[in-house]
Design a protein around this motif. Structure first.
Motif, short mmCIF file in Angstrom:
data_model
loop_
_atom_site.label_atom_id
_atom_site.label_comp_id
_atom_site.label_asym_id
_atom_site.label_seq_id
_atom_site.Cartn_x
_atom_site.Cartn_y
_atom_site.Cartn_z
N GLN A 129 -2.85 14.04 -2.27
CA GLN A 129 -4.08 13.71 -3.32
C GLN A 129 -5.20 12.87 -2.02
N VAL A 168 1.09 -1.36 0.33
CA VAL A 168 -0.13 -0.07 -0.05
C VAL A 168 0.90 1.31 -0.20
N ASP A 174 -0.81 8.59 -0.04
CA ASP A 174 -0.66 9.25 -1.38
C ASP A 174 -1.23 10.49 -0.41
N CYS A 181 -4.27 -4.35 -9.22
CA CYS A 181 -4.00 -2.94 -8.67
C CYS A 181 -4.71 -2.51 -8.62
N LEU A 182 -5.32 -1.19 -7.68
CA LEU A 182 -6.30 -0.89 -6.86
C LEU A 182 -6.17 0.65 -6.61
N THR A 183 -6.70 1.82 -6.83
CA THR A 183 -6.49 3.05 -6.35
C THR A 183 -8.15 3.82 -5.97
N THR A 184 -7.85 4.28 -4.89
CA THR A 184 -9.18 4.86 -4.10
C THR A 184 -8.74 5.92 -3.34
N HIS A 185 -9.42 5.84 -2.61
CA HIS A 185 -9.61 7.68 -1.85
C HIS A 185 -9.64 7.75 -0.36
N LEU A 196 -4.84 9.77 -1.42
CA LEU A 196 -5.19 8.63 -2.50
C LEU A 196 -4.54 7.34 -2.18
N ILE A 197 -5.40 5.71 -1.67
CA ILE A 197 -4.03 4.64 -1.55
C ILE A 197 -3.94 4.04 -3.10
N HIS A 198 -3.56 3.91 -3.32
CA HIS A 198 -2.32 2.78 -3.86
C HIS A 198 -2.36 1.25 -3.72
#
Length: 160
Positions: A28, A22, A25, A93-97, A30-32
């Protein structure tokens, strides 16, 4: 990642593992996430329900999410994707707030399945039970584990 996976052949030819990486960020919000296997990521707001961000890569992931737990205990360990020395599997992979009042939990299968899903006391679970907890804006990370299977890579906000 493929090059690093090939290095495993020398010392870990028959081993398999699950992982969840994980990157938070903060500017921003965000979580990658990159994951493979049966480690799960959860976002939880105070007093709110568990919000799982990913699903396990195992044969019975659909049955687990549909609340059908009959016959899963023994075969839930059959991973469809894993980190292993013989074959490379790309991580999902995923990105979320990352909401400012939320906390993020990275959980091993003993923690999310046996403890949370089945309601078994942490001291009584049969599998490894680890959870890494981070809260937005908190400088520390909490680790609870019955074995050494979680690793935190420290970095500063300027190194991201």
């Amino acid at each position: 990642m493929r090059a690093e996976q090939q290095r495993l052949r020398q010392d870990y030819l028959h081993a398999i593992a699950s992982y969840c990486c994980v990157l938070v960020d903060l500017p921003q919000q965000l979580i990658h996430v990159a994951h493979i296997g049966d480690c799960l990521i959860e976002i939880q707001r105070p007093g709110g329900p568990i919000n799982w961000l990913n699903r396990p890569h195992n044969l019975h992931s659909q049955a687990i999410w549909q609340e059908d737990v009959s016959g899963i205990q023994a075969s839930r360990h059959l991973l469809t994707r894993s980190l292993n020395a013989r074959r490379f599997h790309s991580p999902e992979c995923l990105t979320t707030h990352f909401l400012t009042d939320a906390r993020l939990l990275l959980c091993s299968d003993g923690y999310w399945y046996e403890h949370l899903h089945c309601g078994i006391d942490l001291q009584s679970v049969n599998d490894d039970a680890s959870v890494l907890t981070m809260a937005h804006g908190e400088p520390t990370v909490e680790l609870r584990s019955d074995c050494a299977n979680l690793h935190e890579f420290p970095f500063s906000a300027t190194s991201v």
